[in-house]
Design a protein around this motif. Structure first.
Motif, mmCIF file in Angstrom:
data_model
loop_
_atom_site.group_PDB
_atom_site.id
_atom_site.type_symbol
_atom_site.label_atom_id
_atom_site.label_comp_id
_atom_site.label_asym_id
_atom_site.label_seq_id
_atom_site.Cartn_x
_atom_site.Cartn_y
_atom_site.Cartn_z
ATOM 1 N N SER A 53 -3.266 7.324 0.802
ATOM 2 C CA SER A 53 -3.033 8.326 0.595
ATOM 3 C C SER A 53 -1.912 8.735 1.362
ATOM 4 C CB SER A 53 -4.044 9.089 1.804
ATOM 5 O OG SER A 53 -5.453 8.790 1.188
ATOM 6 N N VAL A 54 -1.009 9.436 0.846
ATOM 7 C CA VAL A 54 0.989 10.004 1.118
ATOM 8 C C VAL A 54 0.582 12.043 1.275
ATOM 9 C CG1 VAL A 54 1.786 7.737 0.010
ATOM 10 C CG2 VAL A 54 1.208 10.153 -1.605
ATOM 11 N N GLY A 55 1.713 11.878 2.189
ATOM 12 C CA GLY A 55 2.555 13.502 1.902
ATOM 13 C C GLY A 55 0.914 14.517 2.557
ATOM 14 N N GLY A 56 -0.046 13.367 3.622
ATOM 15 C CA GLY A 56 -0.779 15.259 4.166
ATOM 16 C C GLY A 56 -2.554 14.987 3.293
ATOM 17 N N TYR A 57 -1.712 14.294 2.100
ATOM 18 C CA TYR A 57 -3.145 14.715 0.862
ATOM 19 C C TYR A 57 -4.198 13.430 1.214
ATOM 20 C CZ TYR A 57 -1.559 18.831 -1.905
ATOM 21 O OH TYR A 57 -1.766 19.762 -2.077
ATOM 22 N N GLN A 58 -5.789 13.127 0.942
ATOM 23 C CA GLN A 58 -6.138 12.197 0.449
ATOM 24 C C GLN A 58 -6.611 11.886 -0.259
ATOM 25 O OE1 GLN A 58 -6.974 11.016 4.120
ATOM 26 N NE2 GLN A 58 -8.375 8.805 2.226
ATOM 27 N N VAL A 59 -6.719 10.613 -0.587
ATOM 28 C CA VAL A 59 -7.134 10.425 -2.167
ATOM 29 C C VAL A 59 -8.732 8.849 -1.498
ATOM 30 C CG1 VAL A 59 -7.221 7.944 -3.356
ATOM 31 C CG2 VAL A 59 -5.251 9.210 -2.810
ATOM 32 N N TYR A 60 -9.727 9.318 -2.325
ATOM 33 C CA TYR A 60 -10.927 9.293 -2.098
ATOM 34 C C TYR A 60 -11.712 8.609 -3.522
ATOM 35 C CZ TYR A 60 -11.113 12.663 1.536
ATOM 36 O OH TYR A 60 -11.119 13.953 2.876
ATOM 37 N N ALA A 61 -12.714 7.659 -3.069
ATOM 38 C CA ALA A 61 -13.096 7.148 -4.678
ATOM 39 C C ALA A 61 -14.644 7.538 -4.443
ATOM 40 C CB ALA A 61 -13.241 5.425 -4.271
ATOM 41 N N ILE A 62 -14.928 8.407 -5.679
ATOM 42 C CA ILE A 62 -16.219 8.528 -6.019
ATOM 43 C C ILE A 62 -16.760 8.041 -7.027
ATOM 44 C CG2 ILE A 62 -17.108 11.126 -6.782
ATOM 45 C CD1 ILE A 62 -14.693 12.695 -5.765
ATOM 46 N N ALA A 63 -18.134 7.572 -6.681
ATOM 47 C CA ALA A 63 -19.164 7.021 -7.986
ATOM 48 C C ALA A 63 -19.173 8.186 -9.135
ATOM 49 C CB ALA A 63 -19.770 6.763 -7.306
ATOM 50 N N SER A 64 -19.433 6.820 -9.855
ATOM 51 C CA SER A 64 -19.446 8.183 -10.932
ATOM 52 C C SER A 64 -21.191 7.954 -11.190
ATOM 53 C CB SER A 64 -19.843 6.568 -12.557
ATOM 54 O OG SER A 64 -20.406 5.637 -11.978
#
Length: 607
Positions: A147-158
């Motif tokens: 996660s960079v620049g104020g954004y957030q990365v999420y992992a979402i199960a299929s």
């Protein structure tokens, strides 16, 4: 190539029995740095221990920081933090402390290792880059190191559900076939635990010894005899080992030369397949609209230098994403309502992927500044070509005009039937039909669009919407019926008649007042068997003009139930010959309003 490697291993095991104890002595325990994990069979340290000291696939190396490195398939390099020879497990860590960045490339199918300690379930996950959410997203796994620049990365199960408020998220990749429980540890765990089952050395390890290659190669290659773990290299026959290794290398290279042609052919096919997959993934990613900042919008439009047009909702500028990719950027007016047009456009077009519907590349929602980024279509709108000064001149040609009409109809049919929810456009007109470099039409401008279920037939509206001259009667007055997808059919019919006549349907500049309302004038001529009064050079062109006119008259029936669906319209336009029957007179205003089926449920407007 697999057979070649197997043969190499066979020769390795055939030539090494004569080494005996000398080979074992040469396999002293090695380390990368004084704090590194001890390296012994089945592992071996490359450039420090002979090849017979380790099992195929268990080679380790030292990096410049004196750290132990294990290379897994697909060039995934991880640091070795611990090796448990009794439990046959290895603890690994990403060099950059961001294990999720390596996982998309991790494939253990061709390695001797397998996941351990996470449970038996392997799952697939998608990675989404999202702005800060307004509420807790407990079903998603946060990946802080991506996660960079104020954004957030999420992992979402299929198999997981996706919240509706994540429409602004952008998919940035995926992770396949990893333990479900591994994703839970992204916040506080940066180690990967793997185990191996072959070679099986538990018996030797329980005795405080290690196993190695057998002298009797007609049996299993490893596991016994158990030998003491060597500490030094006393009496090791290094010269013999080097000779044997060189001989094996020469044999291996000779066999590799024989198989070179087959390897090249296989590599070429694999490369072509990979390019095809990469192209698919690139196209798939491109289908998801990207969120831009207003600074990005200014950069894309080169500070808004190239203005394409201006309307009541905003101004359109030409922009450039790269040297070959051009876009049209509509910057919305700050005073445009409460943002309904913007949310309609983004929420609707994110669902649409059709050759006859303009593609939304991205959007900007930076405070009160909003913009929409579309694919750039070089031939502007249909309005530019059909409303020419010479009303008897068709600048596009009748064949192309017919192709355009059919393409528009297919685009509207897709909106009505091809999406998971029915999309009602409510503003079909020539200005909102854009043409690409080959004059292929694309339906655009979804600011007034509404979503509704395909199972229900009608939609309630609090106020009329659309453009005068194209709005269906029921949108103004419910005496003609309820608003439904048939309202778009009416607008399409009015536009189709304008395409044939080459002018607005209501034209006060026409000298003959009987021709002022073109649809009624042309209907009367057809009923009386007269020509349409439209200039055509060939008989076939006259048939095209008549077909388009008859279809248009069917579409503008005053009562919705008298109009065909867009699917039927497509079939009518694709038909050959002069087989269409004349519709009822849509202009007989003396007939009382026919009652429609009032038992059909009226659904609320979809926000």
């Amino acid at each position: 190539m697999a057979a070649l490697i197997s043969l190499y291993h066979f020769l390795l095991l055939t030539l090494f029995p004569t080494l005996g104890r000398a080979g074992t002595d040469a396999c002293k325990v090695a380390r990368c740095g004084h704090k590194g994990a001890p390296i012994r069979f089945p592992f071996r340290l490359d450039f420090h221990q002979p090849e017979h000291c380790g099992y195929p696939g268990f080679t380790l190396t030292c990096n410049t920081n004196h750290q132990t490195v294990l290379q897994l398939p697909s060039s995934v390099n991880l640091l070795v933090k611990k090796i448990d020879y009794k439990l046959q497990t290895i603890h690994l860590q990403d060099p950059n402390s961001c294990l999720p960045k390596q996982l998309p490339n991790l494939n253990l199918s061709n390695s001797p290792f397998a996941f351990t300690g996470y449970g038996d379930y392997l799952g697939n996950f998608s990675l989404f880059n999202c702005p800060p959410p307004e509420r807790s997203l407990g079903d998603y796994y946060s990946v802080p190191c991506l996660s960079v620049g104020g954004y957030q990365v999420y992992a979402i199960a299929s198999f997981g559900s996706i919240f509706a408020d994540l429409v602004s998220c952008v998919k940035i990749g995926g992770i396949s076939s990893v333990p479900y429980d591994l994703l839970r540890g992204f916040d506080n765990q940066q180690r990967l635990y793997l185990n191996w089952s072959e070679p099986s050395c538990e018996v030797c390890e329980a005795q405080g010894k290690m196993c190695g290659f057998k002298n009797d190669t007609s049996r299993v290659t490893v596991a016994t005899p158990c030998v003491s773990i060597p500490k030094t290299t006393k009496g090791a026959s290094q010269k013999l080992i080097h000779v044997v290794v060189l001989a094996l290398g020469a044999i291996f290279l000779a066999l590799a030369g024989v198989a070179l042609y087959y390897a090249y052919a296989a590599h070429r096919k694999q490369s072509e397949d990979q390019k095809r997959i990469d192209k698919f993934l690139e196209d798939y990613t491109a289908l998801k609209p990207t969120r831009y900042s207003f600074a990005d919008i200014k950069k894309i439009t080169n500070q808004f230098q190239n203005k394409l047009g201006e309307g009541s909702y905003g101004t359109v500028f030409k922009g450039k994403l790269s040297s070959e990719v051009f876009v049209a950027v509509k910057v919305l007016n700050d005073s445009t309502g409460n943002g309904e047009e913007f949310t309609n456009e983004v929420g609707t077009m994110a669902r649409i992927h059709h050759v006859n519907v303009v593609r939304l590349v991205g959007f900007c929602a930076d405070g009160t500044r909003r913009a929409l980024v579309y694919e750039f279509l070089s031939n502007d709108s249909l309005e530019k070509f059909i409303f020419s000064e010479n009303q008897n001149s068709n600048t596009l040609g009748w064949e192309k005009l017919q192709d355009i009409a059919l393409g528009i109809a297919k685009g509207i049919e897709y909106l009505h039937q091809g999406c998971d929810r029915r999309i009602l456009h409510f503003d079909i007109k020539p200005h909102n039909i854009l043409l690409d470099h080959n004059f292929n039409p694309k339906v655009a401008d979804f600011g007034l669009a509404k979503l509704c279920s395909k199972e229900q037939s009608m939609v309630s509206m609090t106020a009329a919407r659309g453009t005068m001259g194209y709005i269906a009667p029921e949108v103004f007055s419910r005496n003609f019926g309820n608003v439904s997808h048939k309202s778009d059919v009416y607008s399409f019919g009015m536009m189709l008649l304008e395409m044939v006549g080459g002018r607005k349907n209501t034209d006060a500049t026409v000298q003959n007042t009987s021709q002022a309302y073109f649809p009624e004038w042309v209907y009367n001529r057809l009923c009386e068997g007269e020509e349409l009064g439209i200039k055509t050079e060939e008989e076939e062109h006259g048939q095209i003009a008549k077909r388009l006119t008859v279809v248009g008259l069917w579409c503008i029936q005053w009562y919705p139930m008298g109009r065909p669906s867009m699917k039927t319209v497509v079939q009518m336009l694709e038909g050959k010959g002069d087989t269409l029957s004349m519709p009822p007179n849509p202009f007989d205003s003396m007939k009382p309003a026919r009652a429609l089926n009032n038992e059909l449920p009226i659904i609320s407007e979809a926000e």
